[in-house]
Scaffold this motif. Structure first.
Motif, PDB file in Angstrom:
ATOM      1  N   ALA A  29     -45.244 -54.314  25.702  1.00  0.00           N
ATOM      2  CA  ALA A  29     -44.558 -55.327  24.894  1.00  0.00           C
ATOM      3  C   ALA A  29     -45.504 -56.294  24.517  1.00  0.00           C
ATOM      4  O   ALA A  29     -46.090 -56.877  25.133  1.00  0.00           O
ATOM      5  CB  ALA A  29     -43.261 -55.900  25.290  1.00  0.00           C
ATOM      6  N   ASN A  78     -34.911 -53.410  21.333  1.00  0.00           N
ATOM      7  CA  ASN A  78     -35.647 -53.203  22.632  1.00  0.00           C
ATOM      8  C   ASN A  78     -35.714 -54.265  23.488  1.00  0.00           C
ATOM      9  O   ASN A  78     -35.512 -55.474  22.983  1.00  0.00           O
ATOM     10  CB  ASN A  78     -37.103 -52.805  22.155  1.00  0.00           C
ATOM     11  CG  ASN A  78     -37.087 -51.763  21.185  1.00  0.00           C
ATOM     12  OD1 ASN A  78     -37.254 -51.697  19.951  1.00  0.00           O
ATOM     13  ND2 ASN A  78     -37.222 -50.289  21.805  1.00  0.00           N
ATOM     14  N   TYR A  79     -35.920 -54.241  24.612  1.00  0.00           N
ATOM     15  CA  TYR A  79     -36.240 -55.435  25.598  1.00  0.00           C
ATOM     16  C   TYR A  79     -37.289 -55.095  26.450  1.00  0.00           C
ATOM     17  O   TYR A  79     -37.863 -54.051  26.542  1.00  0.00           O
ATOM     18  CB  TYR A  79     -34.844 -55.335  26.402  1.00  0.00           C
ATOM     19  CG  TYR A  79     -33.683 -55.353  25.814  1.00  0.00           C
ATOM     20  CD1 TYR A  79     -33.261 -56.618  25.374  1.00  0.00           C
ATOM     21  CD2 TYR A  79     -32.779 -54.451  25.529  1.00  0.00           C
ATOM     22  CE1 TYR A  79     -31.983 -57.072  24.744  1.00  0.00           C
ATOM     23  CE2 TYR A  79     -31.596 -54.695  24.963  1.00  0.00           C
ATOM     24  CZ  TYR A  79     -31.245 -55.958  24.493  1.00  0.00           C
ATOM     25  OH  TYR A  79     -30.076 -56.034  23.729  1.00  0.00           O
ATOM     26  N   SER A  80     -37.869 -56.381  26.898  1.00  0.00           N
ATOM     27  CA  SER A  80     -38.954 -56.090  27.901  1.00  0.00           C
ATOM     28  C   SER A  80     -38.798 -57.270  28.991  1.00  0.00           C
ATOM     29  O   SER A  80     -38.105 -58.301  28.972  1.00  0.00           O
ATOM     30  CB  SER A  80     -40.328 -56.154  27.274  1.00  0.00           C
ATOM     31  OG  SER A  80     -40.553 -57.133  26.359  1.00  0.00           O
ATOM     32  N   LYS A 137     -41.085 -59.983  31.502  1.00  0.00           N
ATOM     33  CA  LYS A 137     -42.579 -60.568  31.963  1.00  0.00           C
ATOM     34  C   LYS A 137     -42.408 -61.676  32.996  1.00  0.00           C
ATOM     35  O   LYS A 137     -41.495 -62.277  33.066  1.00  0.00           O
ATOM     36  CB  LYS A 137     -43.299 -61.238  30.628  1.00  0.00           C
ATOM     37  CG  LYS A 137     -44.716 -61.552  30.903  1.00  0.00           C
ATOM     38  CD  LYS A 137     -45.178 -62.541  29.845  1.00  0.00           C
ATOM     39  CE  LYS A 137     -46.575 -62.748  29.784  1.00  0.00           C
ATOM     40  NZ  LYS A 137     -47.244 -63.260  28.737  1.00  0.00           N
ATOM     41  N   GLN A 146     -46.611 -57.809  32.918  1.00  0.00           N
ATOM     42  CA  GLN A 146     -45.729 -57.634  31.625  1.00  0.00           C
ATOM     43  C   GLN A 146     -45.326 -56.224  31.466  1.00  0.00           C
ATOM     44  O   GLN A 146     -46.092 -55.171  31.526  1.00  0.00           O
ATOM     45  CB  GLN A 146     -47.107 -57.672  30.401  1.00  0.00           C
ATOM     46  CG  GLN A 146     -46.565 -57.225  28.986  1.00  0.00           C
ATOM     47  CD  GLN A 146     -45.170 -58.462  28.489  1.00  0.00           C
ATOM     48  OE1 GLN A 146     -45.092 -59.552  28.384  1.00  0.00           O
ATOM     49  NE2 GLN A 146     -43.906 -58.040  28.452  1.00  0.00           N
ATOM     50  N   GLY A 147     -43.944 -56.039  31.319  1.00  0.00           N
ATOM     51  CA  GLY A 147     -43.562 -54.786  31.451  1.00  0.00           C
ATOM     52  C   GLY A 147     -43.525 -54.028  30.209  1.00  0.00           C
ATOM     53  O   GLY A 147     -43.830 -54.618  29.145  1.00  0.00           O
ATOM     54  N   GLN A 148     -43.140 -52.817  30.265  1.00  0.00           N
ATOM     55  CA  GLN A 148     -43.087 -52.007  29.216  1.00  0.00           C
ATOM     56  C   GLN A 148     -41.925 -52.149  28.176  1.00  0.00           C
ATOM     57  O   GLN A 148     -40.826 -52.560  28.794  1.00  0.00           O
ATOM     58  CB  GLN A 148     -43.024 -50.578  29.541  1.00  0.00           C
ATOM     59  CG  GLN A 148     -44.236 -50.208  30.191  1.00  0.00           C
ATOM     60  CD  GLN A 148     -44.476 -48.676  30.631  1.00  0.00           C
ATOM     61  OE1 GLN A 148     -43.075 -47.981  30.874  1.00  0.00           O
ATOM     62  NE2 GLN A 148     -45.703 -48.163  31.162  1.00  0.00           N
ATOM     63  N   CYS A 149     -41.988 -51.947  26.931  1.00  0.00           N
ATOM     64  CA  CYS A 149     -40.809 -51.881  26.022  1.00  0.00           C
ATOM     65  C   CYS A 149     -39.708 -50.869  26.577  1.00  0.00           C
ATOM     66  O   CYS A 149     -40.293 -49.647  26.602  1.00  0.00           O
ATOM     67  CB  CYS A 149     -41.373 -51.638  24.560  1.00  0.00           C
ATOM     68  SG  CYS A 149     -40.215 -51.838  23.226  1.00  0.00           S
ATOM     69  N   LEU A 150     -38.681 -51.334  26.554  1.00  0.00           N
ATOM     70  CA  LEU A 150     -37.523 -50.548  27.022  1.00  0.00           C
ATOM     71  C   LEU A 150     -36.717 -50.252  25.697  1.00  0.00           C
ATOM     72  O   LEU A 150     -36.343 -51.341  24.945  1.00  0.00           O
ATOM     73  CB  LEU A 150     -36.679 -51.184  27.999  1.00  0.00           C
ATOM     74  CG  LEU A 150     -37.459 -51.578  29.465  1.00  0.00           C
ATOM     75  CD1 LEU A 150     -36.521 -52.355  30.304  1.00  0.00           C
ATOM     76  CD2 LEU A 150     -37.726 -50.349  30.205  1.00  0.00           C
TER      77      LEU A 150
END
Length: 143
Positions: A40, A70-72, A74, A113-117
């Motif tokens: 993201a 969408n959500y992410s 961090k 930093q997470g991926q876009c969910l």
């Protein structure tokens, strides 16, 4: 007298060592759009920041506006003790119970930093717990 001072010093060190707490800052990010499975990037529509530790369960509200698709997540390690932590476990409830939605690994760095969910979160809350090693908490260290 020397013995009692030594015992007092050792006790103070033990208390200080136990008082150290791994802490991470976690952002729950809501997006109008982002590529699912990709990192993201850019500016999220909304951000809710919480603090995560291995012994607390902190929560953020799931923003359910019609333009959020969408959500992410961090996370940033805030304390030196947090270097013993592997990541943040995330649940779609307010009490860190049941099956987690995702895990955000640190992968050797102080920021994750997470991926876009996709829009998979139920209304209510997401909750966070820092997962650590070495007896501090988490899957290998305790509660």
């Amino acid at each position: 007298m020397f013995f009692s001072k030594t015992v007092a010093s050792v006790a103070a060190l033990a208390i200080g060592a136990q008082a150290a707490m791994p802490i991470a800052s976690v952002e729950f990010q809501s997006w109008e759009t982002c590529d699912v499975g990709a990192p993201a990037i850019g500016e999220p529509k909304f951000t809710d920041a919480v603090t995560a530790t291995p012994v607390t369960c902190d929560k953020a509200t799931v923003n359910r506006q019609w333009d959020i698709d969408n959500y992410s997540f961090k996370a940033h390690l805030d304390t030196k003790d947090a270097l013993l932590c592997s990541g943040v476990t995330i649940w779609n409830n307010d009490d860190c119970s049941g099956r987690p939605v995702t895990f955000l690994p640190f992968e050797g760095g102080p920021v994750a930093q997470g991926q876009c969910l996709p829009d998979i979160l139920d209304p209510g809350y997401v909750s966070f717990k820092l997962e650590c090693f070495g007896g501090i908490g988490g899957p290998e260290g305790g509660p």
